[in-house]
Design an enzyme around this catalytic site. Structure first.
Site, short mmCIF file in Angstrom:
data_model
loop_
_atom_site.label_atom_id
_atom_site.label_comp_id
_atom_site.label_asym_id
_atom_site.label_seq_id
_atom_site.Cartn_x
_atom_site.Cartn_y
_atom_site.Cartn_z
N SER A 64 0.95 -1.59 0.26
CA SER A 64 -0.16 -0.24 -0.34
C SER A 64 1.26 1.37 0.15
CB SER A 64 -1.08 0.23 1.47
OG SER A 64 -1.85 -0.72 1.26
N LYS A 67 1.05 3.40 -3.06
CA LYS A 67 -0.64 3.66 -3.20
C LYS A 67 -0.37 5.50 -3.43
CE LYS A 67 -3.39 0.55 -1.06
NZ LYS A 67 -4.43 0.09 0.22
N TYR A 189 -2.37 -2.27 -10.63
CA TYR A 189 -2.67 -2.04 -9.72
C TYR A 189 -2.16 -3.05 -8.19
CZ TYR A 189 -4.03 -2.14 -4.39
OH TYR A 189 -3.84 -1.91 -2.85
N VAL A 259 1.11 -4.14 3.45
CA VAL A 259 0.95 -4.75 3.87
C VAL A 259 2.10 -5.79 4.08
CG1 VAL A 259 -1.58 -5.02 4.57
CG2 VAL A 259 0.12 -5.60 2.66
N1 GLN Z 1 -1.68 -5.49 -2.48
C1 GLN Z 1 -2.04 -5.53 -0.94
C2 GLN Z 1 -3.83 -4.79 -1.11
O1 GLN Z 1 -4.92 -4.62 -2.01
C3 GLN Z 1 -2.13 -3.74 0.14
C4 GLN Z 1 -3.09 -3.68 0.84
C5 GLN Z 1 -2.00 -2.96 1.95
O2 GLN Z 1 -0.52 -2.94 1.80
N2 GLN Z 1 -2.75 -2.67 3.12
O3 GLN Z 1 -4.36 -6.20 -0.24
#
Ligand code: GLN
Length: 604
Positions: A64, A67, A189, A259
């Site tokens: 994430s 993002k 993504y 994550v």
């Molecule tokens: N690729 C992970 C997801 O979409 C990213 C989530 C995260 O890092 N919080 O679930």
């Protein structure tokens, strides 16, 4: 010697190495293979220095954290209004993977939760044959300062199990937040989340955000400066999912977690932090990562809202043109005039960055002094940068001074020439050195002085020259008879440094400059002498060699006496010699007094 800062970072690493709380993410099967013991901390300064402790070079997937950067790219591609019409900037208070969209519009709450991030991905344009993902990868790589590649295993695993994110994608399509079917966008993504980074990469990406979008190591612009605050803004309010409020309260830094176990935090204008430790808490944030950032913020006082970081005034020193005079030596009458009226010149020495809060006290000081001023000099020697707001204020100040008949001059300001010209400072009022600016102010004051206006400075009879003006007519006649007359063309050398000091000069017409060579063709000016002044006599007293060059700057005439003649006065005209020595010591003491005043002004 070991840096105490590095030692501190290492001790922080040691402090939390044994923590075994939290669980490695396993909803993406491949992520569950991460080593829970892996742990790294890296701090990157705004000028690109790295402090590292632990596993800072071990790769893991960015997840994430990507993002925040893709949001920057979307803003650059589509503009703020367009992006805001599709994706909000409100904290959702929900988990990162919640299928929550604003009622009615279907707009995701913010770009940091999965829904908003997938919508953001859809905003990125394909360009010049490059796919969305190519462009995202390239953008993130520029922020990291190296080419980032995909962890194929994680990507395949995430794509194979990403049903929830697909559901979100189709919801976004339903509400026309996505303009096309989501399949390709979702793959882009998943791929962006699977880019491999190290803890060091995260710190550098953070430092790039801290450094207004320029990667401090590569020096390359990675993020358009006008969107850096937008990116940091959503990181501050939404970057840690439904723990964002607690985070900004406790740590006080814009941040983003993933994550994969990474956390990236930014102290705007100062540094970037990267922490890596896979075990996560219930919100999906790295357990050790949070502890490390809390300690860093507390121990190094990094909290954004901590007033200890408030910038100080840019006003370093303030004095008048009679406290500090140019190196130009002038005839006694002019000197006395300048001592009296030099107060009308106000010099402000500035320092540090010029931004609103550092420049405001400068403006306040100017407003206070303006009624007593005829001219103002701003010295930029110790200024590190100027922001557009301070230049706008300077433009205002300049036009107000002008309408009050006050001149504004800038010196040591060549680095800021462009913004200063834009602020309306004429090129002729921007000087290389403070000495030249002060000289210009003095010349301006003298030109306006009735007492000196009528006098021609071109040729001065010996009887009016500084050191000789109190001699009797007989004594003057002796001097006249013993003097050789020498004429110099512009740029002709009068005295060369290193030579024997066996002559004493009185300049009766023209101007000469006392200077030393610097690097290249430049010369450092020590003194400028105008007609009526004498030079070379100091060495008569202490017997030293010539310490500088003297060069005529215009057609000049000197009267010259030899040391042999001066010495012979002991026998032939002792009274004249005493008289001359007396005059000489008076002049030296006046110059010493002025030098003392200038030293104390600079030390104040
Ligand atoms: N690729 C992970 C997801 O979409 C990213 C989530 C995260 O890092 N919080 O679930």
């Amino acid at each position: 010697m070991k840096s105490p800062i590095l030692e501190f970072i290492q001790s922080l690493h040691a402090r939390y190495l044994a923590v075994d709380e939290g669980r490695v993410a396993d909803y993406i099967p491949e992520l569950s293979k991460a080593n829970p013991k892996a742990f790294g901390i890296c701090v990157a300064t705004r000028d690109g220095h790295l402090y590292e402790a632990g596993d800072t070079r071990q790769g893991f997937t960015i997840q994430s954290i990507s993002k925040a950067f893709t949001y920057g790219l979307a803003l650059e591609d589509r503009g703020e209004d367009h992006v805001l019409s599709r994706i909000g900037v409100e904290p959702s208070g929900e988990a990162f993977n919640a299928i929550s969209l604003q009622e009615g519009s279907g707009k995701p709450f913010n770009p940091m939760i999965n829904a908003g991030a997938i919508a953001t991905c859809g905003q990125v344009l394909r360009k010049d044959g490059a796919s969305r993902f190519d462009r995202i990868a390239e953008y993130l790589s520029r922020c990291a300062g190296q080419s980032l590649s995909i962890d194929e295993a994680v990507y395949r695993s995430e794509s194979a199990t990403g049903h929830r994110n697909r559901a979100i994608g189709w919801m976004l399509r339903n509400f026309n937040i996505l303009d096309e079917d989501p399949d390709e966008i979702l793959e882009a993504y998943f791929q962006q989340c699977s880019l491999r980074v190290t803890c060091t990469d995260l710190a550098v990406m953070g430092a790039t955000l801290a450094n207004q979008g320029i990667n401090p190591i590569s020096g390359e612009r990675a993020i358009a400066p006008e969107f850096v605050d937008n990116v940091l803004g959503v990181m501050a309010t939404c970057g840690m999912y439904d723990w964002s409020g607690e985070w900004i309260y406790r740590v006080g830094l814009p941040a983003k977690s993933g994550v994969g176990g990474g956390i990236l935090a930014v102290l705007p204008g100062q540094l970037g932090i990267g922490v890596f430790s896979p075990p996560l808490d219930g919100q999906g944030n790295s357990v050790r990562g949070i502890k490390v950032c809390m300690d860093l913020a507390r121990d190094l006082s990094l909290h954004l809202f901590n007033p200890s970081a408030v910038p100080q005034t840019a006003l370093r020193l303030s004095y008048t043109g009679n406290q500090m005079m140019s190196r130009r030596r002038r005839p006694a009458m002019d000197f006395h005039y300048l001592k009296r009226f030099g107060e009308r010149t106000r010099v402000l020495e500035l320092q540090g960055p010029l931004i609103f809060s550092t420049f405001e006290p400068v403006v306040r000081t100017l407003v206070r002094h303006a009624p007593y001023c005829q001219q103002v000099v701003m010295n930029f020697r110790h200024v590190v940068n100027v922001d557009p707001v301070s230049m706008r204020l300077l433009a205002e100040v300049r036009s107000r001074l002008e309408s009050n008949g006050i001149r504004l001059l800038c010196c040591h300001a060549q680095r800021f020439r462009r913004p200063l010209l834009a602020a309306g400072i004429p090129a002729g009022a921007i000087f290389d050195t403070d000495d030249e600016a002060l000289e210009d102010c003095e010349t301006f004051l003298l030109a306006g002085a009735a007492e000196v206006a009528g006098r021609s400075p071109d040729a001065v009879p010996l009887s009016e020259c500084d050191l000789l003006s109190s001699l009797s007519p007989d004594e003057l006649a002796i001097m006249e008879a013993a003097a050789e007359t020498r004429a110099f063309a512009p740029r002709q050398s009068v005295i060369e440094s290193g030579g024997d000091a066996d002559e004493w000069f009185v300049l009766t017409a023209g101007t000469v400059e006392v200077s030393l060579p610097e690097t290249g063709n430049r010369r450092r000016r020590l003194d400028v002498l105008s007609a009526g002044m004498s030079f070379g006599e100091m060495a008569f007293i202490d017997g030293s060699k010539r310490s500088a060059d003297v060069i005529a700057t215009e057609p000049s005439t000197c009267r010259v006496w030899s040391r042999a003649w001066f010495d012979s006065l002991d026998q032939s005209h002792p009274a004249l010699k005493i008289h001359l020595l007396h005059q000489l010591s008076r002049q030296l003491s006046a110059r010493l007094r002025q030098a003392n005043l200038e030293i104390s002004t600079l030390k104040s």
